[in-house]
Design an enzyme around this catalytic site. Structure first.
Site, PDB file in Angstrom:
ATOM      1  N   ASP A  46       0.848  -1.201   0.000  1.00  0.00           N
ATOM      2  CA  ASP A  46       0.000   0.000   0.000  1.00  0.00           C
ATOM      3  C   ASP A  46       0.882   1.249   0.000  1.00  0.00           C
ATOM      4  OD1 ASP A  46      -1.976   2.019   0.577  1.00  0.00           O
ATOM      5  OD2 ASP A  46      -3.258   0.411   1.333  1.00  0.00           O
ATOM      6  N   SER A  68      -7.062   4.017  -1.332  1.00  0.00           N
ATOM      7  CA  SER A  68      -6.928   2.558  -1.225  1.00  0.00           C
ATOM      8  C   SER A  68      -8.262   1.856  -1.456  1.00  0.00           C
ATOM      9  CB  SER A  68      -6.375   2.167   0.148  1.00  0.00           C
ATOM     10  OG  SER A  68      -5.057   2.629   0.283  1.00  0.00           O
ATOM     11  N   THR A  79      -8.025  -1.860   1.981  1.00  0.00           N
ATOM     12  CA  THR A  79      -7.523  -2.870   1.040  1.00  0.00           C
ATOM     13  C   THR A  79      -8.065  -4.275   1.302  1.00  0.00           C
ATOM     14  OG1 THR A  79      -5.572  -1.497   0.761  1.00  0.00           O
ATOM     15  CG2 THR A  79      -5.453  -3.725  -0.121  1.00  0.00           C
ATOM     16  N   GLU A  84      -1.163  -8.184   1.914  1.00  0.00           N
ATOM     17  CA  GLU A  84      -0.920  -6.740   1.844  1.00  0.00           C
ATOM     18  C   GLU A  84       0.155  -6.265   2.820  1.00  0.00           C
ATOM     19  OE1 GLU A  84      -3.117  -2.393   2.148  1.00  0.00           O
ATOM     20  OE2 GLU A  84      -3.760  -4.021   3.460  1.00  0.00           O
ATOM     21  N   ASP A 128      -1.404  -0.031  -4.850  1.00  0.00           N
ATOM     22  CA  ASP A 128      -2.687   0.595  -5.217  1.00  0.00           C
ATOM     23  C   ASP A 128      -2.477   2.039  -5.683  1.00  0.00           C
ATOM     24  OD1 ASP A 128      -1.843   1.249  -2.669  1.00  0.00           O
ATOM     25  OD2 ASP A 128      -3.797   0.940  -1.709  1.00  0.00           O
ATOM     26  N   HIS A 129      -1.399   2.651  -5.190  1.00  0.00           N
ATOM     27  CA  HIS A 129      -1.028   4.030  -5.521  1.00  0.00           C
ATOM     28  C   HIS A 129       0.279   4.309  -4.812  1.00  0.00           C
ATOM     29  CE1 HIS A 129      -2.080   4.897  -1.422  1.00  0.00           C
ATOM     30  NE2 HIS A 129      -3.258   4.301  -1.627  1.00  0.00           N
TER      31      HIS A 129
HETATM   32 ZN    ZN Z   1      -3.191   6.224   2.047  1.00  0.00          ZN
END
Ligand code: ZN
Length: 377
Positions: free
Chosen positions: A58, A99, A152, A268, A315-316
């Site tokens: 993440d 997320s 997530t 994750e 995710d980013h």
């Molecule tokens: Zn964040």
């Protein structure tokens, strides 16, 4: 990120302000130690894909990975991946995703709106690669460093238009059918609920074997609900190898119980993002390095198995981090944070194992999910 989490991080940062960015200068950090990386050989390209493991760091963009690479003196387990590409992370109503929307795109193969968890922009539930695997008779797992009400893990198991509806999201775990669920967040299953329900008891009534510590997790048979802490797991330096052990247990159990059918797992590295929000390069890097160590474990497991596709992505990216100085031999970085939120830069993805040849190039995050899904059959 939830408001309550933001407040907790602010308080923590006020207490632990040893890593502040000097005005107009860079923030320096030197790694505490070096770890050995693994060297693995993928199975033949035509090997059959039986198991799929999706690992999400993440907030782990190329900048975070580059910093971790310097801190471990120019070596990471993630260097083993033969196929690398880029994933575009924007969502339906914002260039800068979160997320909830970013993870949902990876989970279900469709982009959605900010704050939306496992559902379309109009709130219609969308079902993840874990749901698809379950319908095909495969075993499934979801293991996180954060609490299980965070976006997530919920993207893969729950459905809600608002990521902050923790009570409703947690109740969705009752119906998700995932065989191995492990992370933090005991409080969200009972003590801190506004509706008075005890979701742990309800999960037990559904047949789940509940584990509240590592020892119990290592012996509980499927299906498993493992809640290792009241909120997120302790920070990397305090939890030791707990996350790695949770992941190993998940893979061993899903594999032994699924036989020829195989399994699909989402693992994750959650708190990389949290500490980037707080602009804590030390804690963010410790989380990133712990995630890379876990990647090493997973690759060694997959090499032995011979039928496992492994995909690692984010995710980013978070913190608009830039690596501006440092020394590989010393394991030292000099960085600057551009903000305390997410950004819109494409993130890398890494693929290893049978099926890896189907990946490559620049794709939409949802497309990445759809290619992964094509191997779940
Ligand atoms: Zn964040």
């Amino acid at each position: 990120m939830k408001l309550v989490k933001n407040i907790s991080l602010i308080v923590l940062c006020a207490i632990l302000s040893c890593c502040k960015q000097p005005e107009g200068g860079l923030m320096y950090y030197t790694s505490a130690g070096q770890y050995e990386t693994v060297s693995v050989t993928p199975p033949p390209a035509d090997a059959q894909v039986r198991n799929v493991i999706l690992m999400i760091g993440d907030g782990m963009g190329l900048e975070q990975i580059s910093c971790a690479w310097v801190l471990n003196h120019g070596k990471l387990n993630i260097d083993n991946f033969p196929v690398v590409g880029l994933s575009r992370t924007y969502c339906t109503n914002s260039l800068i995703t979160d997320s909830a929307a970013g993870g949902t795109a990876l989970a279900v193969g469709q982009k959605t709106a900010i704050d939306h968890v496992g559902c379309s922009p109009d709130g219609t539930p969308l079902y993840s690669i874990l749901s698809k695997a379950r319908e095909l008779g495969k075993k499934t797992g979801c293991v996180t460093v954060c609490h299980l009400a965070d976006a997530t893990p919920c993207d893969f198991c729950c459905h809600d238009e608002c990521r902050d509806n923790a009570d409703a999201l947690i109740a969705d775990y009752l119906d998700c059918g995932v065989d191995f669920i492990a992370g933090g967040g005991r409080d969200y299953f009972g003590p801190k609920r506004k509706d008075g329900r005890d979701i742990v008891e309800e999960m037990k009534a559904k047949g789940y074997n509940y584990a509240s510590d590592e020892q119990q997790l290592m012996t509980a048979p499927l299906p498993v609900l493992g809640l290792m802490s009241d909120w997120n797991l302790p920070v990397a330096a305090e939890r030791g190898d707990l996350y790695r052990h949770m992941v190993s247990r998940c893979l061993d159990l899903l594999s032994s119980e699924s036989g020829e059918k195989g399994f699909v797992a989402m693992l994750e590295g959650s708190c990389i993002d949290d500490w980037l929000h707080a602009n804590r390069i030390d804690l963010a890097m410790e989380e990133t390095l712990d995630f890379d160590r876990t990647i090493g474990d997973v690759l060694q497991w997959a090499e032995k198995d011979g039928h496992t596709l492994v995909v690692v992505t984010a995710d980013h990216a978070t913190g608009a981090l830039t690596l501006q100085d440092g020394d590989i031999a010393e394991g030292r970085i000099g960085v600057e944070f551009g903000n305390d939120g997410h950004n819109g830069i494409a993130v890398p993805y890494f693929v290893w194992g049978p099926g890896a040849g189907a990946f490559g190039g620049t794709v939409e995050n949802c497309e990445l999910s759809n290619i992964i899904s094509s191997f779940i059959k």
